[in-house]
Structures are given as C-alpha cells and as structure tokens.
Design an enzyme around this catalytic site. Structure first.
Site, PDB file in Angstrom:
ATOM      1  N   GLY A   1      48.416  60.458 -41.518  1.00 52.23           N
ATOM      2  CA  GLY A   1      47.692  60.675 -42.778  1.00 52.23           C
ATOM      3  C   GLY A   1      46.813  59.528 -43.220  1.00 52.23           C
ATOM      4  N   SER A   2      46.443  58.614 -42.286  1.00 45.23           N
ATOM      5  CA  SER A   2      45.609  57.494 -42.750  1.00 45.23           C
ATOM      6  C   SER A   2      44.210  57.961 -43.134  1.00 45.23           C
ATOM      7  CB  SER A   2      45.559  56.374 -41.702  1.00 45.23           C
ATOM      8  OG  SER A   2      44.792  56.763 -40.590  1.00 45.23           O
TER       9      SER A   2
ATOM     10  N   HIS B   1      37.208  63.303 -35.050  1.00 43.96           N
ATOM     11  CA  HIS B   1      37.737  63.210 -33.692  1.00 43.96           C
ATOM     12  C   HIS B   1      37.532  61.780 -33.188  1.00 43.96           C
ATOM     13  CE1 HIS B   1      39.039  64.597 -29.812  1.00 43.96           C
ATOM     14  NE2 HIS B   1      38.013  63.971 -29.269  1.00 43.96           N
TER      15      HIS B   1
HETATM   16  C1  GAR Z   1      42.949  60.320 -35.919  1.00 42.75           C
HETATM   17  O1  GAR Z   1      42.722  59.330 -34.938  1.00 42.75           O
HETATM   18  C2  GAR Z   1      42.061  61.510 -35.701  1.00 42.75           C
HETATM   19  O2  GAR Z   1      40.780  61.172 -35.251  1.00 42.75           O
HETATM   20  C3  GAR Z   1      42.822  62.269 -34.659  1.00 42.75           C
HETATM   21  O3  GAR Z   1      44.164  62.182 -35.084  1.00 42.75           O
HETATM   22  C4  GAR Z   1      44.347  60.931 -35.743  1.00 42.75           C
HETATM   23  C5  GAR Z   1      45.005  61.191 -37.069  1.00 42.75           C
HETATM   24  O4  GAR Z   1      45.324  59.981 -37.703  1.00 42.75           O
HETATM   25  N1  GAR Z   1      42.386  63.635 -34.541  1.00 42.75           N
HETATM   26  C6  GAR Z   1      42.245  64.275 -33.383  1.00 42.75           C
HETATM   27  O5  GAR Z   1      42.526  63.790 -32.305  1.00 42.75           O
HETATM   28  C7  GAR Z   1      41.682  65.691 -33.502  1.00 42.75           C
HETATM   29  N2  GAR Z   1      41.243  66.170 -32.234  1.00 42.75           N
HETATM   30  P1  GAR Z   1      45.742  59.951 -39.218  1.00 42.75           P
HETATM   31  O6  GAR Z   1      46.867  61.002 -39.367  1.00 42.75           O
HETATM   32  O7  GAR Z   1      46.219  58.574 -39.463  1.00 42.75           O
HETATM   33  O8  GAR Z   1      44.540  60.328 -40.034  1.00 42.75           O
END
Ligand code: GAR
Length: 202
Positions: A15-16, A111
């Site tokens: 969730g960052s 992404h």
């Molecule tokens: C992020 O790096 C985002 O780009 C990736 O998941 C992570 C979520 O981090 N998304 C994908 O790979 C979608 N294809 P977060 O939960 O800390 O925001």
C-alpha cells in the site's frame, strides 16, 4: 459535498502507492480524496495503512467465488462509496471488460517497468535479468488486458552494474511515488483526450 473527485484504491499488498496518493490529496496537490480502499487479500498491510489515515478499508476476497461475483461486489462497494475513479495500486487481479467499461477511462494503474516491456509479475526482476540499462515505471489507463492500456506518464531509472532486483525495485518505487500522484494530478486538472492509444494533454 466538496468538489473533490472521489477515488477508490484497489490493492493487494503493502500500500505504499496508496499512501503517496492519499497524502498528495491531503496536501491539496490532487483535487481528489481517497474514499475507499479495497483489498482482495485479508492480510494486505495496505488495509491498516488506510485505516490509520481514516480511510474506510474493506476486504473483498476473491477466493472461492467467480470473477464475475467478485467484481460485482467490488463495483458495489466502489459505487456505494461514491467513487468515480479507480486507482489500482499493486492490485494483483486482472479486471474484466465489463468492469473496465463500467469505469471507462477512469481506471488507472501503476506498473514497475517501462511498458510495453516487462508486463506481468515481478517486472523489476524481469528487467534486471534481461539486462536493460534503463527501466522505470509507467502510469497508464486500464483496459481489459494485462498492463496494456494507454500510457499517461513514465519515469526512468538507470540500472547500475551492482544492482540486485531488490535495489532496482527500491529505486523504481521512489519514482512510482512521484509518478502516480503526478499522473493523477494531470488527469484531474488538465484537459486531455485519447488519440488512438496516445493520451494527449492539451
Ligand atoms: C508496486 O511496485 C506496483 O508498481 C506493483 O506492485 C507494487 C505495489 O506496491 N504493481 C504491479 O506490478 C502491477 N502489475 P505498493 O503496495 O507498496 O503500492
């Protein structure tokens, strides 16, 4: 009712990116407010990060029900919260054409690679393994395919010789945290149109 655009964030993990979006909204940098967080995973740390900020957070588990039923529940929650835009922030499920149509041109995703290179899972690892010298992140409108909709904004990151997939992912994440709020600000404050696949800001 405020003139702020109501956003629902869908996530599956840490969730960052949600936090960065919510804080940019709170600082007035995006004319929007996050009114709901939905996770398909009950153990997603992003749920707690939402609740800490006073944002309602619900779990709509995907396991054991059809994709159609799952999406019906997600759409009901998003609609009930009055959200007009949907931000995917580490949401590890593909949306159906019906879902995409329901929020046409108002679903955004981030992404961790320069699309169209390295769609899908573990994009940072894919890019590192391939040996690219530059990677980054992409904010795009969502269509019914995986990581494939029209691109709103990209930010680049140099790949260093001594990077590991982990160090590269960390530097890409720093850029994600700049890119996602910036892209939302652009979409919500500027006039734009789609010219084929191209998102054109006027
Ligand atoms: C992020 O790096 C985002 O780009 C990736 O998941 C992570 C979520 O981090 N998304 C994908 O790979 C979608 N294809 P977060 O939960 O800390 O925001």
């Amino acid at each position: 009712m405020s003139g702020l655009t109501r956003i629902a964030v869908l996530l599956s993990g840490r969730g960052s990116n949600f936090v960065e979006i919510a804080e940019a909204c709170a600082r007035g940098e995006i004319p929007a407010e996050v009114v709901l967080v939905v996770s398909n995973r009950p153990d997603a740390p992003g749920l707690e990060r939402a609740r800490e900020r006073g944002v309602p957070a619900v779990v709509i588990a995907g396991k054991g029900i059809s994709r159609e039923e799952h999406e019906r529940l997600v759409i009901a929650a998003v609609t009930e919260a009055g959200a007009r835009w949907v931000c995917l922030a580490g949401y590890m499920r593909l949306l159906s054409p019906a879902f995409v149509e329901r929020f046409s041109r108002r679903i955004v995703n981030i992404h961790p690679a320069l699309l169209p290179s390295f769609p899908g899972l573990e994009a940072q690892h894919q890019a590192w393994e391939y040996g690219v010298k530059v990677s980054g992140c992409t904010v795009h409108l969502v269509d019914a395919d995986c990581d494939s909709g029209p691109i709103v904004l990209q930010r680049t990151v140099r790949v260093l010789d001594d990077d590991t997939p982990g160090t590269l992912a960390e530097r890409i994440l720093e850029q994600e945290h700049i890119a996602y709020p910036a892209a939302l600000r652009m979409l919500l404050t500027r006039r734009w149109r789609l010219d084929g696949r191209r998102v054109v800001f006027e």
